[in-house]
Design an enzyme around this catalytic site. Structure first.
Site, mmCIF file in Angstrom:
data_model
loop_
_atom_site.group_PDB
_atom_site.id
_atom_site.type_symbol
_atom_site.label_atom_id
_atom_site.label_comp_id
_atom_site.label_asym_id
_atom_site.label_seq_id
_atom_site.Cartn_x
_atom_site.Cartn_y
_atom_site.Cartn_z
ATOM 1 N N ASP A 1 0.837 -1.195 0.000
ATOM 2 C CA ASP A 1 0.000 0.000 0.000
ATOM 3 C C ASP A 1 0.876 1.251 0.000
ATOM 4 O O ASP A 1 1.687 1.440 0.901
ATOM 5 C CB ASP A 1 -0.902 -0.014 1.238
ATOM 6 C CG ASP A 1 -2.040 0.983 1.152
ATOM 7 O OD1 ASP A 1 -1.865 2.034 0.490
ATOM 8 O OD2 ASP A 1 -3.097 0.727 1.743
ATOM 9 N N LYS B 1 -1.370 9.852 0.285
ATOM 10 C CA LYS B 1 -1.517 11.164 0.918
ATOM 11 C C LYS B 1 -0.368 11.408 1.904
ATOM 12 O O LYS B 1 -0.024 10.520 2.685
ATOM 13 C CB LYS B 1 -2.855 11.255 1.638
ATOM 14 C CG LYS B 1 -4.048 11.236 0.685
ATOM 15 C CD LYS B 1 -5.352 11.349 1.435
ATOM 16 C CE LYS B 1 -6.519 11.323 0.459
ATOM 17 N NZ LYS B 1 -7.837 11.369 1.155
ATOM 18 N N ASP C 1 3.641 0.063 -8.394
ATOM 19 C CA ASP C 1 3.139 0.852 -9.522
ATOM 20 C C ASP C 1 3.103 2.337 -9.170
ATOM 21 O O ASP C 1 2.805 3.163 -10.021
ATOM 22 C CB ASP C 1 1.723 0.402 -9.890
ATOM 23 C CG ASP C 1 0.745 0.641 -8.747
ATOM 24 O OD1 ASP C 1 1.007 0.148 -7.637
ATOM 25 O OD2 ASP C 1 -0.264 1.330 -8.956
#
Length: 198
Positions: A108, A112, A144
């Site tokens: 993950d 932000k 990615d």
């Protein structure tokens, strides 16, 4: 002998994982798939490398249960699964100098800025990698999210305990579901690999 489940269970996840009791032959090199997801990479890699042990870590139990059923159905004896947070496993449960290779694919990115502290890769995580990697052990990374890729690569490059090496590219059958989706979309994938310095 194949256990009734590849998912490891314990009443107390505060002690170091007893690898000699977990795997049939604990002398084999250990590869850890951090965030193994649906297990496409993990199973393909374990099938093609029967001389190694594999540990898949994921926080979603439904994924692990499906993966467990496939491991038992296909009789893949060299894979075990852990339903825990990966950072905790690496920091507290894996024995020192026990891991030959870590695979960390598409973790993950917490894009932000206020969430960056939740990212897996940090100075503390590198400390845990250094402690648990065997001499010459390797970390393979793919993402990615190119900003995250740059941050990860820079974190390793500034740390003298790790040496950059040729990036690991999985075989076609080892590509994760995420990777297949990104490749179809033409999404760039950042890859890097680092070895524990002598």
């Amino acid at each position: 002998m194949q256990p009734p489940s590849a998912i490891l269970s314990s009443r107390d996840w505060t002690d170091v994982l007893p690898l000699d009791a977990v795997f049939e032959d604990p002398r084999r090199p250990l590869e850890v798939d951090v965030g193994c997801g649906k297990g496409r990479f993990l199973l393909a890699r374990a099938r093609s490398n029967p001389g190694a042990n594999f540990l898949g870590i994921d926080r979603l139990i439904r994924r692990l249960r499906k993966l467990d059923a496939r491991i038992l159905r296909d009789n893949i004896p060299n894979v075990r699964l852990l339903h825990l947070e990966a950072a905790y496993v690496v920091e507290y449960l894996l024995p020192a100098a026990s891991v030959a290779t870590y695979h960390v694919f598409f973790s993950d990115p917490w894009p932000k800025r206020r969430h960056h502290r939740r990212r897996l890769f940090s100075a503390g995580f590198l400390d845990a990698l250094d402690r648990t990697l065997a001499p010459g052990g390797q970390v393979n990374i793919a993402t990615d999210y190119m900003d995250y890729f740059a941050a990860i690569a820079n974190l390793f490059r500034r740390d003298p305990r790790f040496v950059e090496t040729e990036a690991f590219h999985p075989a076609e059958e080892e590509r994760t579901d995420f990777e297949i989706t990104f490749l179809r979309k033409g999404t760039p994938i950042g890859r890097c690999s680092f070895r524990k310095a002598p």
